[in-house]
Design an enzyme around this catalytic site. Structure first.
Site, PDB file in Angstrom:
ATOM      1  N   ASN A  78       0.829  -1.220  -0.011  1.00  0.00           N
ATOM      2  CA  ASN A  78       0.125   0.211   0.027  1.00  0.00           C
ATOM      3  C   ASN A  78       0.983   1.262  -0.045  1.00  0.00           C
ATOM      4  O   ASN A  78       1.887   1.361   0.833  1.00  0.00           O
ATOM      5  CB  ASN A  78      -1.001   0.045   1.156  1.00  0.00           C
ATOM      6  N   ALA A  79       0.480   2.389  -0.790  1.00  0.00           N
ATOM      7  CA  ALA A  79       1.095   3.482  -0.782  1.00  0.00           C
ATOM      8  C   ALA A  79       2.566   3.337  -1.472  1.00  0.00           C
ATOM      9  O   ALA A  79       3.584   4.227  -0.801  1.00  0.00           O
ATOM     10  CB  ALA A  79       1.088   4.209   0.335  1.00  0.00           C
ATOM     11  N   ASP A 114      -4.004  -1.166  10.941  1.00  0.00           N
ATOM     12  CA  ASP A 114      -4.003   0.121  10.215  1.00  0.00           C
ATOM     13  C   ASP A 114      -5.523   0.591  10.334  1.00  0.00           C
ATOM     14  O   ASP A 114      -6.140   1.247   9.450  1.00  0.00           O
ATOM     15  CB  ASP A 114      -3.645   0.192   8.549  1.00  0.00           C
TER      16      ASP A 114
END
Length: 441
Positions: A243-244, A302
């Protein structure tokens, strides 16, 4: 007066293994695990806890969590009054008590990209704690604002900064943003930053040596070679893998290629957070990452502050988050805004998707999590000297009881299949009893 607690008629999970029919002892004064006493005649008081064949494991550790039960860990600002801060502290205490019920006994409250005044106000609240009635803080996880705009996720770009060494001394910029060296030393555990941002590569040794914080790569567009430089400078972690960050290519491995790169010794390979909720990462990619390096895999939630709240639309600063089950998106976009799946559910997901045992899955958020932040002598293990933070699990991986420094708390991790069976049996028994009474009458 000496007093101990003996956990008996149980199996232990530690080091990725199941130790069958093994007792465990706790000193009730220090609230730490001890060796089996050589002479029980010298013990003034012995408390026996019979776990009736269930499993005892270290309490879970969540190193990336943005908020819980309605509390956003970043939710103070310039306009926050003393009364606002007082209310926030009470809200924090209540939320940390509730989160304990999920089996997480300690976490790193995660503060997303913000202005310096926010860090000044919230970080002292997250100073490391050792409490027997709520989830502990291990120090904050600062996710930003030294991150890449191209991989901003739901972080507000107006807060983003760099530490360009041609303009400012990088460590001065870091301390200016986060509120000084004392604030970092006392209240922070992890700093996530993108190594390609000007000044960040130079900052890594300062972060790891002068502030004793873990440096993690995240929200980045960095290439593989820059990632290697970050590791050589002291990087030991990757924040929410996949992610990201750029996705891997067979000729350009990127950040993801760092988790088992042959260019780094096995000891120095970075730990990597993995959001195992089935929303952030496809199960096949979860399996690929876990199997690549299970010793460095750390499950994280998260979680957003909406975890535990009903579905609907919620205001978050100047944005709207839409919650549908475990899925959180910025309104009218496909941008993920964190997660709302509990850590024990992530463990069960990993067991299923990677076809591994409960002990192997539990290791990712106990042993591995503790080692990733250097707390393996205090948390995350059932070794002598570690805190008496435990979860009791059934053989399907559901948390049935939680112990925080020896104090017991009720679990909120419900096995709905079992609950349905129990209710069905109650209903059947009630029906059968009614039938018997009618027959007698």
């Amino acid at each position: 007066m000496s007093s101990i607690t003996k956990f008996t008629n149980c199996h232990l999970i530690d080091n990725g293994k199941l130790y069958q029919n093994t007792d465990l002892y706790v000193d009730n004064k220090t609230q730490k695990i001890i060796h089996k006493p050589l002479n029980f005649n010298n013990i003034d008081n012995i408390k026996i806890i019979d776990l009736k064949g269930e499993i005892l494991a270290p309490g879970f550790i969540d190193i990336q969590n943005n908020g819980i039960y309605g509390l956003n860990f970043s939710n103070l600002n310039t306009n926050s009054t003393d009364e606002d801060i007082k209310e926030f502290k009470l809200f924090y205490k209540d939320a940390m008590k509730k989160y304990l019920s999920t089996g997480v006994t300690s976490l790193c409250p995660t503060v997303t990209s913000n202005f310096s005044d926010v860090y000044l106000k919230v970080l002292p609240i997250y100073k490391r704690s050792r409490l027997n009635n709520q989830c502990d803080s291990l120090g904050a996880h600062l996710e930003g604002p030294f991150i890449n705009k191209q991989k901003k996720g739901c972080h507000p770009v107006e807060t983003f900064v760099d530490a360009n060494p041609t303009i400012v001394k990088p460590e001065d910029k870091l301390l200016e943003i986060y509120g000084g060296e004392k604030n970092l030393l006392e209240n922070v555990c992890i700093i996530t930053a993108a190594p390609e941002i000007p000044g960040v590569l130079e900052l890594i040794p300062f972060i790891t040596q002068n502030t004793n914080c873990v440096y993690a790569i995240g929200h980045t567009m960095t290439d593989y070679n820059t990632g290697l430089k970050a590791i050589n400078n002291g990087c030991t972690m990757i924040t929410h893998l996949y992610n990201a960050m750029p996705q891997p290519h067979h000729r350009d491995a990127g950040v993801i290629g760092l988790i088992n790169t042959p260019n780094v010794s096995e000891k120095n390979l970075p730990y990597f957070g993995l959001i195992c909720d089935g929303v952030h990462v496809n199960p096949s990619m979860i399996n690929l990452a876990y199997k690549s390096n299970p010793e460095k895999c750390v499950l994280v939630t998260d979680a957003m502050h909406l975890i535990g709240l009903p579905d609907g639309s919620y205001k978050w600063d100047d944005q709207i988050i839409v919650k549908t089950g475990d899925k959180l998106y910025l309104k009218d976009t496909t941008t993920l805004a964190g997660a709302s799946t509990t850590l024990p559910q992530c463990i069960r997901n990993l067991m299923k998707w990677s076809n591994i045992t409960l002990p192997e899955a539990v290791k990712t958020c106990t042993n591995n999590a503790a080692k990733s932040i250097g707390l393996e002598k205090e948390k995350g293990f059932l070794n002598v000297g570690c805190d008496a933070d435990f979860v009791v699990l059934d053989h399907n991986g559901y948390v049935t009881r939680v112990f925080k420094l020896g104090n017991e708390f009720k679990s909120s991790d419900i096995n709905e299949d079992i609950e349905y069976q129990i209710e069905t049996e109650k209903s059947n028994n009630k029906h059968n009893n009614s039938s018997r009474i009618s027959a007698v009458l």
